[in-house]
Write an enzyme that holds these catalytic residues in place. Structure first.
Site, PDB file in Angstrom:
ATOM      1  N   GLU A  46      14.857   8.035  -4.657  1.00 56.65           N
ATOM      2  CA  GLU A  46      16.003   8.800  -4.982  1.00 56.65           C
ATOM      3  C   GLU A  46      17.282   8.046  -5.437  1.00 56.65           C
ATOM      4  OE1 GLU A  46      14.241   8.864  -2.180  1.00 56.65           O
ATOM      5  OE2 GLU A  46      13.551  11.035  -1.528  1.00 56.65           O
ATOM      6  N   CYS A  69      14.546  11.553   2.873  1.00 61.27           N
ATOM      7  CA  CYS A  69      14.714  11.256   4.436  1.00 61.27           C
ATOM      8  C   CYS A  69      16.105  11.753   4.922  1.00 61.27           C
ATOM      9  CB  CYS A  69      14.638   9.639   4.526  1.00 61.27           C
ATOM     10  SG  CYS A  69      15.776   8.803   3.872  1.00 61.27           S
ATOM     11  N   ALA A 149     -20.037  -4.989  -6.577  1.00 61.92           N
ATOM     12  CA  ALA A 149     -20.335  -4.872  -8.134  1.00 61.92           C
ATOM     13  C   ALA A 149     -21.770  -5.236  -8.221  1.00 61.92           C
ATOM     14  CB  ALA A 149     -19.664  -6.226  -8.637  1.00 61.92           C
ATOM     15  N   SER A 163     -24.897 -14.807  -8.393  1.00 54.30           N
ATOM     16  CA  SER A 163     -24.184 -13.485  -8.842  1.00 54.30           C
ATOM     17  C   SER A 163     -23.491 -13.887  -9.829  1.00 54.30           C
ATOM     18  CB  SER A 163     -23.505 -13.237  -7.606  1.00 54.30           C
ATOM     19  OG  SER A 163     -22.594 -14.132  -7.313  1.00 54.30           O
ATOM     20  N   TRP A 165     -22.697 -14.314 -13.753  1.00 57.73           N
ATOM     21  CA  TRP A 165     -21.650 -13.054 -13.622  1.00 57.73           C
ATOM     22  C   TRP A 165     -22.902 -11.655 -13.510  1.00 57.73           C
ATOM     23  CZ3 TRP A 165     -17.552 -13.761 -10.967  1.00 57.73           C
ATOM     24  CH2 TRP A 165     -16.889 -14.916 -11.252  1.00 57.73           C
ATOM     25  N   ARG A 202      -5.534 -13.179 -10.671  1.00 59.09           N
ATOM     26  CA  ARG A 202      -5.201 -13.860 -11.896  1.00 59.09           C
ATOM     27  C   ARG A 202      -4.894 -13.153 -13.006  1.00 59.09           C
ATOM     28  NH1 ARG A 202     -10.811 -16.413 -10.575  1.00 59.09           N
ATOM     29  NH2 ARG A 202     -10.295 -15.590  -8.414  1.00 59.09           N
TER      30      ARG A 202
END
Lengths: 314, 314
Positions: A46, A69, A149, A163, A165, A202
């Site tokens: 605010e 508040c 993933a 893994s 990718w 990154r």
């Protein structure tokens, strides 16, 4: 109000441990000020919006995602007093503030000053945008996001552990954006030993946002990391991202400590690979239903991201 | 043309072993006739559309998903002759017919009769709509769809084998519709012994469409079933639906005999359950990429269906 709630998300995670709030000031159909809670929690949304509006705030309507508040602190005056002093005509509030220092007192103070107040207009949406703060305040624990993933057949790696990718660049970039929106990231001991993950952000301009690094382990943690013995032991943060591996993910699910699932899925089949999860304590399929609701689905390159939220009845 | 291709799908699977073709006749901007290949392959789409149009076919444009046939058979005249006799002014063709009895001869005959012919306007779309016929004609094998119904973590059952029910009513009804669109369905020996599946089509009006039942087994098959020793041994059908279990699915994938994947996914987590696939012969993640393309994605109740097609460079 949707705009105010959307703005509130910009305060995450840096407003912690204060709630991330958004505010939009509208005068005769024009936006004259916008704001969201700044890093460290001050200034409040605010105050930022009123400073931007200046004299244009007089007679305006303020849309705020959380009740202003009512308590002045060492770091600034109460927002309800600021809105009264600026002469706004009307305040529209998405959700009431559960903080006992405000909880209705902000609304009352505004009404006593002759301001027209409309409240609880989008409570669920506002709570979702402030989920980390809300969860910690209501339950004394962080809001936990689990990231998985996988391949189409639910594998996170080949049988030999490879893994890199499975998912593509855009899914990985999205994962870094999620990191930037969390106060802490956790991996399990197995993932730490196998991958020595950096867990940094990154992304250009967000490098400074790299969160605290937690290691789920019964032992000690190396320099730069904090050891966590169990899902229930995470303290001091509003938001936690669990990045793997299967054992850490399963431990958080078995403890019912996961509030949000990020499922990145690549259009590949692995077959006989490492499963995304181990035992999570399920013995009856009927118990598995009604726990997760799809809240977002999008394509990231050729990968799909599905976001699910834990359905809780609190 | 899109309408003609959409109509062609209505001929599946009953037109087999003939191609499923669609035809739309347009006269002065109005559709005057529509047709698709009937059960058993006759009458052809063009004959049906011409019969519907009657005299209105004179001067019309015919949109056909496959080049009209040039060979008259014992079961009726050649469609190119029918179109000429009906006096259509123009024929637009999505894909050329690879059948050596037609393969350009239909186009030539129409042109020789003074009809304006436009061809190869949507070959990929037409081929996709006729994929079972096209695959068997080009490669001498059926077009294979693999169905997998899994949890979010890729399990098809709990560790104890319980799998009723992971997906919901709407996903299961969609699975029955897929059955109705295939000439044959296959399950593996393990699934047969565990579930004794009926594999019938339980949809009002489509009960008569229940396909042939194949059992992948090195042994013999019970009454009503046909034994198939290997993925390469399926014969006599254009389209095959592989329904499970993990071993049968993996065998077809390892043999690269899957052309289309139906992934039904329920919003549940199982953890430590039975994986959708076993070993499919993948040793390098790089080889897994570039093989599958998402072609459809939809919600079926609270489940998601993703449809992928094998990317082939034939």
């Amino acid at each position: 109000m949707a705009a105010a709630i959307a703005l509130s998300s910009r305060g995450r995670p840096e407003s912690a441990p204060n709630p991330n709030v958004g505010c939009v000031l509208v005068q005769a159909g024009r936006v004259v000020g916008r704001g969201w809670t700044a890093a460290g929690g001050r200034p409040h949304a605010e105050a930022v919006a009123l400073a931007a509006a200046g004299e244009a705030a007089r007679g305006a309507t303020a849309y705020v995602s959380l009740e202003p508040c009512a308590h002045a602190g060492g770091r600034g005056p109460a927002c309800s007093d600021l809105l009264i002093a600026a002469g706004v005509a009307r305040v529209v509030i998405a959700a009431q503030d559960p903080d006992p220092r405000t909880d209705g007192a902000g609304i009352a103070r505004l009404q006593d000053a002759g301001i027209d107040v409309l409240f609880n207009v989008l409570p669920a949406e506002a709570r979702r945008a402030m989920a980390p703060w809300w969860t910690r305040r209501a339950e004394g624990r962080p809001f936990v996001t689990l990231k998985l993933a996988t391949s189409l057949d639910g594998c996170i790696a080949l049988a030999d552990g490879a893994s890199r990718w499975i998912t593509g660049d855009r899914a990985r970039a999205h994962g870094h954006l999620e990191r930037a929106q969390h106060q802490a990231i956790l991996v399990g001991r197995g993932t730490f030993d196998a991958d020595a993950p950096k867990l940094d952000v990154r992304l250009p301009g967000l490098e400074g946002r790299s969160p605290q690094k937690l290691l789920l382990t019964s032992g000690s943690a190396p320099a730069g990391w904090t050891a966590v013995a169990a899902p229930e032991s995470v303290e001091g943060v509003d938001s936690l991202l669990v990045e793997g591996g299967a054992r850490a993910a399963s431990a958080f699910l078995a403890a019912d400590r996961v509030d949000r699932l990020l499922l990145y899925r690549a259009p590949v089949l692995i077959g006989g690979g490492r499963p995304a999860l181990g035992d999570i304590g399920l013995t009856d399929l009927a118990d598995a239903h009604g726990r997760w609701r799809l809240v977002d689905s999008r394509l990231l390159g050729s990968d799909r991201l599905d976001v699910y939220e834990r359905i809780r009845t609190i």
